[in-house]
Scaffold this motif. Structure first.
Motif, PDB file in Angstrom:
ATOM      1  N   VAL A 319       0.852  -1.188   0.000  1.00 13.89           N
ATOM      2  CA  VAL A 319       0.000   0.000   0.000  1.00 13.89           C
ATOM      3  C   VAL A 319       0.889   1.240   0.000  1.00 13.89           C
ATOM      4  O   VAL A 319       1.862   1.307   0.753  1.00 13.89           O
ATOM      5  CB  VAL A 319      -0.906   0.006   1.247  1.00 13.89           C
ATOM      6  CG1 VAL A 319      -1.799   1.232   1.260  1.00 13.89           C
ATOM      7  CG2 VAL A 319      -1.730  -1.264   1.312  1.00 13.89           C
ATOM      8  N   SER A 320       0.550   2.174  -0.833  1.00 21.16           N
ATOM      9  CA  SER A 320       1.324   3.422  -0.859  1.00 21.16           C
ATOM     10  C   SER A 320       1.159   4.176   0.451  1.00 21.16           C
ATOM     11  O   SER A 320       0.050   4.276   0.981  1.00 21.16           O
ATOM     12  CB  SER A 320       0.846   4.306  -2.015  1.00 21.16           C
ATOM     13  OG  SER A 320       1.331   5.621  -1.825  1.00 21.16           O
ATOM     14  N   PRO A 321       2.243   4.720   0.996  1.00 19.96           N
ATOM     15  CA  PRO A 321       2.105   5.514   2.227  1.00 19.96           C
ATOM     16  C   PRO A 321       1.396   6.844   1.974  1.00 19.96           C
ATOM     17  O   PRO A 321       1.152   7.601   2.895  1.00 19.96           O
ATOM     18  CB  PRO A 321       3.557   5.721   2.673  1.00 19.96           C
ATOM     19  CG  PRO A 321       4.361   5.585   1.426  1.00 19.96           C
ATOM     20  CD  PRO A 321       3.630   4.608   0.542  1.00 19.96           C
ATOM     21  N   ASP A 344       1.753  -4.176   3.987  1.00 20.70           N
ATOM     22  CA  ASP A 344       2.684  -3.163   4.497  1.00 20.70           C
ATOM     23  C   ASP A 344       2.608  -1.904   3.642  1.00 20.70           C
ATOM     24  O   ASP A 344       2.310  -1.965   2.450  1.00 20.70           O
ATOM     25  CB  ASP A 344       4.125  -3.692   4.495  1.00 20.70           C
ATOM     26  CG  ASP A 344       4.946  -3.092   5.628  1.00 20.70           C
ATOM     27  OD1 ASP A 344       4.570  -2.005   6.121  1.00 20.70           O
ATOM     28  OD2 ASP A 344       5.955  -3.707   6.018  1.00 20.70           O
ATOM     29  N   PHE A 345       2.843  -0.787   4.289  1.00 18.21           N
ATOM     30  CA  PHE A 345       2.883   0.487   3.554  1.00 18.21           C
ATOM     31  C   PHE A 345       4.284   1.114   3.630  1.00 18.21           C
ATOM     32  O   PHE A 345       4.546   2.137   3.044  1.00 18.21           O
ATOM     33  CB  PHE A 345       1.855   1.471   4.125  1.00 18.21           C
ATOM     34  CG  PHE A 345       2.269   2.047   5.454  1.00 18.21           C
ATOM     35  CD1 PHE A 345       2.086   1.327   6.623  1.00 18.21           C
ATOM     36  CD2 PHE A 345       2.864   3.296   5.540  1.00 18.21           C
ATOM     37  CE1 PHE A 345       2.490   1.840   7.841  1.00 18.21           C
ATOM     38  CE2 PHE A 345       3.279   3.808   6.759  1.00 18.21           C
ATOM     39  CZ  PHE A 345       3.083   3.080   7.916  1.00 18.21           C
ATOM     40  N   ALA A 514       2.442  11.264   3.397  1.00 21.90           N
ATOM     41  CA  ALA A 514       1.234  11.859   3.967  1.00 21.90           C
ATOM     42  C   ALA A 514       0.624  10.981   5.056  1.00 21.90           C
ATOM     43  O   ALA A 514       0.019  11.491   5.988  1.00 21.90           O
ATOM     44  CB  ALA A 514       0.210  12.096   2.866  1.00 21.90           C
ATOM     45  N   ASN A 515       0.765   9.675   4.946  1.00 24.17           N
ATOM     46  CA  ASN A 515       0.155   8.809   5.949  1.00 24.17           C
ATOM     47  C   ASN A 515       1.153   7.883   6.608  1.00 24.17           C
ATOM     48  O   ASN A 515       0.831   6.733   6.919  1.00 24.17           O
ATOM     49  CB  ASN A 515      -1.000   8.016   5.322  1.00 24.17           C
ATOM     50  CG  ASN A 515      -2.328   8.384   5.965  1.00 24.17           C
ATOM     51  OD1 ASN A 515      -2.351   8.927   7.069  1.00 24.17           O
ATOM     52  ND2 ASN A 515      -3.429   8.083   5.293  1.00 24.17           N
ATOM     53  N   SER A 516       2.344   8.370   6.845  1.00 23.04           N
ATOM     54  CA  SER A 516       3.355   7.541   7.495  1.00 23.04           C
ATOM     55  C   SER A 516       2.926   7.160   8.911  1.00 23.04           C
ATOM     56  O   SER A 516       3.292   6.102   9.412  1.00 23.04           O
ATOM     57  CB  SER A 516       4.705   8.262   7.541  1.00 23.04           C
ATOM     58  OG  SER A 516       5.249   8.325   6.255  1.00 23.04           O
ATOM     59  N   VAL A 517       2.190   8.023   9.557  1.00 19.39           N
ATOM     60  CA  VAL A 517       1.637   7.679  10.864  1.00 19.39           C
ATOM     61  C   VAL A 517       0.328   6.916  10.673  1.00 19.39           C
ATOM     62  O   VAL A 517       0.068   5.907  11.335  1.00 19.39           O
ATOM     63  CB  VAL A 517       1.408   8.944  11.719  1.00 19.39           C
ATOM     64  CG1 VAL A 517       0.667   8.610  13.005  1.00 19.39           C
ATOM     65  CG2 VAL A 517       2.746   9.606  12.049  1.00 19.39           C
ATOM     66  N   GLY A 518      -0.470   7.378   9.710  1.00 17.45           N
ATOM     67  CA  GLY A 518      -1.780   6.771   9.462  1.00 17.45           C
ATOM     68  C   GLY A 518      -1.703   5.291   9.133  1.00 17.45           C
ATOM     69  O   GLY A 518      -2.599   4.522   9.491  1.00 17.45           O
ATOM     70  N   GLY A 519      -0.631   4.866   8.477  1.00 20.31           N
ATOM     71  CA  GLY A 519      -0.487   3.461   8.116  1.00 20.31           C
ATOM     72  C   GLY A 519      -0.468   2.559   9.340  1.00 20.31           C
ATOM     73  O   GLY A 519      -1.066   1.486   9.351  1.00 20.31           O
ATOM     74  N   TYR A 520       0.221   3.021  10.377  1.00 20.60           N
ATOM     75  CA  TYR A 520       0.247   2.250  11.623  1.00 20.60           C
ATOM     76  C   TYR A 520      -1.131   2.263  12.263  1.00 20.60           C
ATOM     77  O   TYR A 520      -1.615   1.246  12.747  1.00 20.60           O
ATOM     78  CB  TYR A 520       1.267   2.847  12.601  1.00 20.60           C
ATOM     79  CG  TYR A 520       2.699   2.458  12.295  1.00 20.60           C
ATOM     80  CD1 TYR A 520       3.224   1.272  12.788  1.00 20.60           C
ATOM     81  CD2 TYR A 520       3.511   3.281  11.536  1.00 20.60           C
ATOM     82  CE1 TYR A 520       4.547   0.916  12.521  1.00 20.60           C
ATOM     83  CE2 TYR A 520       4.824   2.939  11.261  1.00 20.60           C
ATOM     84  CZ  TYR A 520       5.339   1.749  11.765  1.00 20.60           C
ATOM     85  OH  TYR A 520       6.628   1.405  11.497  1.00 20.60           O
ATOM     86  N   GLY A 530       2.901 -12.181   9.830  1.00 21.61           N
ATOM     87  CA  GLY A 530       2.805 -11.589   8.502  1.00 21.61           C
ATOM     88  C   GLY A 530       4.151 -11.181   7.929  1.00 21.61           C
ATOM     89  O   GLY A 530       5.165 -11.130   8.633  1.00 21.61           O
ATOM     90  N   MET A 531       4.134 -10.930   6.646  1.00 20.42           N
ATOM     91  CA  MET A 531       5.369 -10.516   5.975  1.00 20.42           C
ATOM     92  C   MET A 531       5.365  -8.996   5.785  1.00 20.42           C
ATOM     93  O   MET A 531       4.345  -8.414   5.423  1.00 20.42           O
ATOM     94  CB  MET A 531       5.462 -11.169   4.598  1.00 20.42           C
ATOM     95  CG  MET A 531       5.767 -12.646   4.652  1.00 20.42           C
ATOM     96  SD  MET A 531       5.743 -13.250   2.967  1.00 20.42           S
ATOM     97  CE  MET A 531       7.219 -14.206   2.958  1.00 20.42           C
ATOM     98  N   ASN A 532       6.531  -8.411   6.010  1.00 23.01           N
ATOM     99  CA  ASN A 532       6.634  -6.972   5.790  1.00 23.01           C
ATOM    100  C   ASN A 532       6.970  -6.697   4.325  1.00 23.01           C
ATOM    101  O   ASN A 532       7.152  -7.633   3.529  1.00 23.01           O
ATOM    102  CB  ASN A 532       7.694  -6.374   6.725  1.00 23.01           C
ATOM    103  CG  ASN A 532       9.047  -7.031   6.523  1.00 23.01           C
ATOM    104  OD1 ASN A 532       9.524  -7.121   5.388  1.00 23.01           O
ATOM    105  ND2 ASN A 532       9.647  -7.527   7.603  1.00 23.01           N
ATOM    106  N   ALA A 533       7.080  -5.442   4.012  1.00 20.92           N
ATOM    107  CA  ALA A 533       7.257  -5.053   2.610  1.00 20.92           C
ATOM    108  C   ALA A 533       8.492  -5.706   1.994  1.00 20.92           C
ATOM    109  O   ALA A 533       8.458  -6.159   0.841  1.00 20.92           O
ATOM    110  CB  ALA A 533       7.350  -3.530   2.506  1.00 20.92           C
TER     111      ALA A 533
END
Lengths: 785, 455
Positions: A319-321, A344-345, A514-520, A530-533
């Motif tokens: 997902v794009s951040p 992951d974003f 823009a959503n570096s915090v929002g992703g969490y 789960g697997m990360n990016a």
């Protein structure tokens, strides 16, 4: 406090208040051109002349401080006469052809001329003509209209940090101009368009395309860096015509970076690299435009079949951040609904060892506005000016007031702010440099240090930085994008945590997107198994769900990402844009709305929840991504996808609409500090400002700026000598790391950059020319081409 | 004697020239040994030996009622007393930008007596507590800039400048700075900007240089002649200096007389000397023609018709009472061959050319004034033009950052007031009231040309 009288009314204002500020506080407008609250006082336009009792002459309200007992008359006969006289002077050489001026309708001079000008001119002589200047691809000039208020000059000098404009010549021959043969290349240059009170500086991309009164003004939020600048998006006929700043003192003040201002051009992009406006499915190697239900069925089937036959874990979502909170949350819910934790974003991150050890969502660690109050700042691993132009601007202003700003980084770019100290070294040395500062601070404080730092010895620069930090009373440590993308990000984070603990300082991350915090907050990160990016690409999945991401450019290792996409049996891509790469590897293209065509929420780097509405209808058959994900969830017969609005999604995620999200915490528990050394030539990969996201990459004007030049191989003189290469020659850069067998080579022009540490080569990432090189942080081979 | 004539010479007493040729290499008496031989640097030595406190020095200067010789006439002692006490970094600046048309006295001070300026500046530095000084010399007298550098070398070698001057503990560094010929750099804050390496543009005041001056530090700026007067005040005492002139107008003053007189040049006379006396010293009117008008204080001072100026004495109060300004002491004499419209056209062109372009009324207004006056001079004047000139001038006056706006407006207002009929004649008849042949007869250039000169 001072007591004085303004137009007959008693007022109290703090010491040092200027008459014009006091008047504006009281709601009394004093006409002005050169005065601007964020710029130094020039007092040159003379439009704000007011009458001050006992003063023999009218006084400029912008330069006259209030004194006790002063009596000011802003609209007395004397004041108004003086103002009208100045207006007459301003107009004698100014073209009176408002109908053909781009500024018409939003021109301060035009507006004030209505109130203070006369219906005819007594000036019968020839008017002055000034030749236009080339300021670059963003700002257009019509210098005959210039009234020499010098706002633009003061902006470049004071806010942007480099005097790129000046006033040459004398008298009415005076001209505002850039230095000879130079353009205005600041990443904040577009603000001079807003500052210009006349039509001398206008927006080159917008010029003559619409009148301000034809445009609808809608609020929005910038989808680019983590600051979340507030925008006014102006639209006409369902098309974004222009973006202006919406003033918010807590965030962007009254400014915008050029990326935020001009990226809107990408919203209207066309062609094979432009907007995706119809759902498309690849059948037999051929792309076919299909109806939404066909495309969605195709996607749902792909997901269901693979989950059934190969297990849900063989599906991965990137997902794009820059996606909205709602889009991220629904992607996560969808993935978890079909039984996969692989989401992951954090696409450019390479060290995920902190997962499971975080105490909360990483964030700025303070409010954006609090940055201005810090008296000691340490920035670690950041191309600050280009990654966070407006936060750099804030630090520039505070440094002028005496704040000591120090930097630990791998590139010695000119931040155009006064640095107290800087430690520049190869990327692999950043943890050691930071450890040295921790050690030096501990020694100064007489505190014990982590046993892992036993062998660390603080150098002079580290001691200097430590002395500065220890002497502060409001200290902040900021980890930039580079530190977050670093292969030892966990160590950098842990060291910073120790340092902040020793100092009693605030510390945090400058949010990359823009959503570096929002992703969490939206849980668009893998929990448990789960697997990360990085893992999703290193161990390729069968099916990828992409939301707004262009993995070959947005991931830490573009070559690896591209290879992973190519080998997948299905790539389902929700994107506002097409690209040649996507047409190559994707199987389904679902056109979704960019930020301007959907409602949604960005949680900025300080945790502020900023929701916005669509400013136009979606282009073509594009649909807001949250709706597409909802339908996909329904098709997959998953529970909890009955949302009626994006607000419902947001409220579910945030438990309402708080001003700030909760659960923010930068602390780590149980992360061991590792100080490793690297051998070989290290790559320093920056993400150039206008290549950082899919939207900016598609804005033609931005792509024509000096910041968007093609990547080069930047090296120190010693490095060039070692390679036997002279600047300007071509070099062949190869991927030295074995991480990705697909990584190839790139032929780049060698460039001298004395800010690059020895045994390093700086090669920008996020660009087609360098995507094949592989990981952003890696050792590379460089030889003559 | 370099000076043409003087009464009670003080500043010019030591000016010497060998031979008759007006060439720099013929100048004598400007070197350190000559200056010392006529008592130079004695005032400095006296102050340092007696450990005279800065306050006492300032008190002496105040007593002398020395008023700033650059044009504004602000009492020097008072200006010095504005400098904040105790701030660590302060500057002292000498304004030798002498750009006011008609003024050439500072040039001759720099030429014949540079050490008087240096000594004056050292004393001033002691009085205000400045450790560094600059002398800003305009670009047109580059040779004198070089001479000043030589004089500085001499003074430095003799221990008058540098660390611990004459063992007194006083330290002072002095530098010359060359301007490049912009009139606006003679405005004190424009001059400071220029020294700082920026475009010469005046700063908005307040804050005044005494608080925020060169490089943002407290700064005292005085004119060359002001500094050159200081050693004499300290030598003879403030009272003696004051008594040379008249109350509120202390000392002697250098006057630069130019125009239609037989002997144009610099003259030093006590303040309060009647104007006819100065005119007589300058050899009277050339060709015995009738005096028409005088600009008494440099081109920005309002012009005064003959009958008014002949009743004036040369001091601040008398000239101000007559409706003009004492200014820098540049006396421009015009006889009956002058067309006042043409004279004003030339003056207004100067201000148009020299406006710095910073603030609106001056940037736009000076060009407008010039264009209208030019129109009148060239026979395209309109009946409403005189009112227009009056309006535009008044709209510039008092609305600008510095005094250049006033300087541009005052000549226009005074010329059109005192010689209104000439302007009206010009507008009505499309030609000069003073016939061309008469104008030509009064022109030195024209007479020389007629006599066969090649240029």
């Amino acid at each position: 406090m001072l007591e004085f009288e303004l137009d007959g009314k008693a007022m109290q204002v703090p010491d040092g208040t200027l008459v014009i500020e006091a008047a504006h506080q009281a709601g009394i407008y004093i006409p002005h051109f050169c005065y601007h609250k964020k710029l130094s006082i020039a007092a040159n336009c003379r439009m704000c002349l007011v009458q001050v009792e006992k003063a023999p002459k009218p006084m400029p309200a912008c330069a006259t401080p209030v004194t006790n007992g002063m009596k000011v008359f802003t609209h007395s006969d004397l004041a108004v006469k003086a103002q009208k006289n100045v207006m007459e002077f301003l107009l004698i050489n100014h073209p009176l052809d408002c109908p053909i001026c781009d500024q018409g309708g939003e021109c301060q001079l035009q507006d004030l001329a209505v109130g203070y000008g006369s219906s005819g001119s007594r000036y019968q002589e020839k008017k002055r003509v000034v030749s236009d200047k080339d300021l670059g691809p963003l700002v257009s000039t019509d210098m005959t209209r210039c009234i020499n208020c010098t706002r633009c000059i003061r902006f470049t000098q004071e806010i942007a940090g480099l005097m790129e404009l000046g006033q040459a010549f004398r008298g009415d021959r005076a001209e505002v101009m850039p230095f000879i043969e130079k353009t205005v290349d600041s990443e904040l240059s577009g603000n001079i368009i807003d500052l210009c009170p006349v039509g001398a500086l206008t927006s080159k991309p917008f010029r003559f395309s619409a009148r301000t009164w034809e445009l609808a003004r809608r609020k929005s939020v910038s989808p680019h860096d983590g600051l979340g600048s507030n925008l006014i998006v102006q639209t006409q006929h369902n098309r974004v015509m222009r973006v202006l700043p919406l003033e918010n003192e807590q965030i962007n003040e009254c400014w915008l970076s050029d990326k935020e201002r001009f990226s809107y051009e990408g919203l209207n992009s066309q062609g094979d690299n432009g907007r995706l406006t119809k759902p498309m499915v690849k059948q037999g190697g051929q792309w076919q435009e299909v109806d939404w239900n066909v495309a969605l069925d195709y996607a749902a089937h792909a997901l269901r079949d693979v989950a059934k036959n190969h297990g849900a874990a063989s599906i991965g979502a990137l997902v794009s951040p820059h996606a909205t909170l709602e889009e991220m949350a629904l992607s996560a819910k969808l993935m978890r609904g079909i039984g996969s934790e692989n989401i992951d974003f954090r696409l450019r991150q390479s060290d995920f060892s902190t997962d499971g050890k975080r105490q909360g969502a990483p964030w700025l660690g303070m409010k954006v506005a609090e940055i201005s109050a810090l008296d000691r700042v340490l920035v670690v691993g950041s191309f600050l000016r280009k990654d966070h132009p407006l936060i750099a601007q804030r630090l520039r202003q505070t440094a002028k007031k005496g704040t000591q700003v120090s930097l630990i980084h791998a590139a010695d770019d000119d931040l155009l702010l006064k640095l107290f100290a800087k430690a520049i070294a190869a990327p692999s040395q950043l943890p050691t440099l930071l450890a040295e500062v921790v050690k030096a601070v501990a020694e100064l404080k007489g505190a014990a240090t982590d046993p892992a730092l036993a062998k660390v010895e603080a150098g002079d620069t580290a001691k200097k930085i430590a002395t500065s930090l220890v002497s502060g009373s409001n200290v902040g440590i900021l980890l930039g994008n580079f530190a977050q993308q670093h292969p030892q990000a966990a160590t950098l984070n842990a060291l910073t945590q120790q340092l902040a603990g020793l100092l009693g300082a605030k510390f945090g991350f400058l949010g990359e997107a823009a959503n570096s915090v929002g992703g969490y907050v939206a849980a668009a990160v893998p929990f448990a198994a789960g697997m990360n990016a990085a893992a999703m690409l290193a161990t390729p999945r069968k099916v990828y769900l992409l939301l707004g991401a262009e993995p070959e450019l947005d991931c830490a290792d573009g070559a690896l990402a591209l290879a992973a996409m190519k080998q997948a049996s299905s790539v389902i891509m929700l994107s506002p844009f097409k690209s040649q790469a996507a047409l190559d590897y994707a199987d389904v293209l679902l056109p979704v709305a960019p930020f301007s065509e959907t409602s949604g929420t960005f949680v900025n780097t300080e945790g502020r929840v900023q929701s916005f509405y669509a400013v136009t209808k979606p282009s073509g058959e594009a649909r807001p991504a949250w709706k597409v994900l909802r339908v996909l969830g329904n098709l997959l017969e998953l529970d909890g996808f009955g949302y009626e609005s994006s607000e419902q999604v947001r409220d579910e995620v945030l438990g309402g609409k708080p001003e700030f999200v909760s659960g923010l915490n930068n602390s780590l528990a149980g992360v061991a500090i590792e100080l490793a050394a690297a051998a070989g030539v290290e790559r320093i990969a920056d993400v150039p400002i206008h290549f950082a996201d899919a939207l900016a990459r598609r804005a033609p004007a931005l792509q024509a700026t000096a910041d968007a030049v093609a990547p080069t191989a930047r090296m120190s003189a010693a490095m060039l000598t070692k390679l036997g290469v002279t600047a300007g020659e071509q070099v062949k850069v190869g991927s030295g790391g074995m991480k990705c067998p697909e990584a190839g080579t790139a032929i780049l022009v060698a460039k001298l950059d004395s800010g690059v540490p020895d045994s390093c080569v700086r090669i920008a990432a996020a660009h087609a020319a360098t995507a094949g090189l592989g990981a952003m942080f890696a050792t590379v081979t460089v030889e003559r081409a | 004697m370099a000076l043409l004539q003087a009464i009670n010479p003080l500043l010019s007493a030591g000016w010497q020239r060998d031979g008759h040729e007006w060439r720099l290499e013929n100048d004598s008496g400007w070197r350190l040994k000559d200056y010392e031989a006529r008592g130079g640097y004695q005032s400095l030595k006296k102050i340092l030996a007696a450990k005279m406190s800065p306050d006492d020095v300032i008190a002496e200067v105040k007593k002398s009622v020395l008023r700033g010789r650059g044009g504004a006439g602000f009492p020097t002692g008072l200006k010095w007393s504005f400098m904040p006490k105790g701030s660590p970094e302060k500057y002292i600046v000498c304004n030798t930008d002498e750009g006011e048309p008609g003024t050439f006295k500072d040039r001759d001070i720099q030429r014949f007596d540079p050490h008087a300026v240096i000594e004056g500046m050292i004393i001033a530095a002691h009085a205000v507590g400045a450790a560094r000084g600059y002398n800003y010399i305009h670009g047109e007298i580059y040779e004198l800039y070089q001479r000043f550098e030589e004089a500085l070398d001499e003074a430095r070698a003799a221990g008058y400048i540098g660390q611990n001057i004459l063992g007194s503990g006083l330290s002072f560094e002095l530098f010359a700075h060359q301007g490049w010929g912009a009139y606006i750099c003679g405005e004190e804050t424009g001059l400071l900007e220029s020294i700082e390496g920026k475009k010469g543009q005046p700063r908005y005041k307040p804050p005044f240089p005494a608080n925020v001056g060169l490089y943002g530090k407290p700064t005292t700026i005085n004119n060359t002649e002001t500094f050159a007067s200081i050693p004499y005040i300290l030598r003879d005492g403030g009272d003696a200096f004051l008594n040379l002139g008249k109350p509120n107008n202390g000392g002697t003053k250098l006057f630069s007389v130019s125009g239609h007189v037989n002997r144009p040049g610099n003259f030093e006379v006590p303040m309060g000397t009647p104007f006819p006396k100065l005119l007589e010293m300058a050899g009277g009117m050339r060709g015995g023609r009738k005096l028409k008008a005088v600009i008494p204080g440099g081109s920005s001072a309002p012009v005064l018709p003959a009958d008014i100026i002949m009743d004036c004495t040369l001091d601040y109060d008398s000239i101000a009472k007559a409706g003009s300004m004492f200014g820098s002491g540049a006396v421009i004499v015009m006889d009956e061959t002058v067309c006042m419209v043409q004279a004003l056209e030339r003056l207004s062109w100067f201000y148009y050319e020299e406006s710095c372009g910073q603030c609106t009324p001056c940037r736009e207004g000076t060009g407008w004034l010039h264009k209208v006056i030019q129109r009148i001079e060239h026979g395209h004047g309109r009946p409403e033009d005189l009112d227009l000139l009056n309006d535009v001038s008044n709209n510039i006056m008092g609305r600008t950052i510095c005094a250049l706006g006033d300087a541009a407006a005052l000549p226009v207002l005074s010329f059109t007031k005192h010689f209104k009929s000439e302007f009206e004649y010009h507008i009505e008849h499309k030609k000069c009231l003073v016939p061309r042949e008469i104008q030509k007869a009064g022109s030195i250039f024209h007479t020389r040309l007629m006599a066969g000169a090649t240029c």
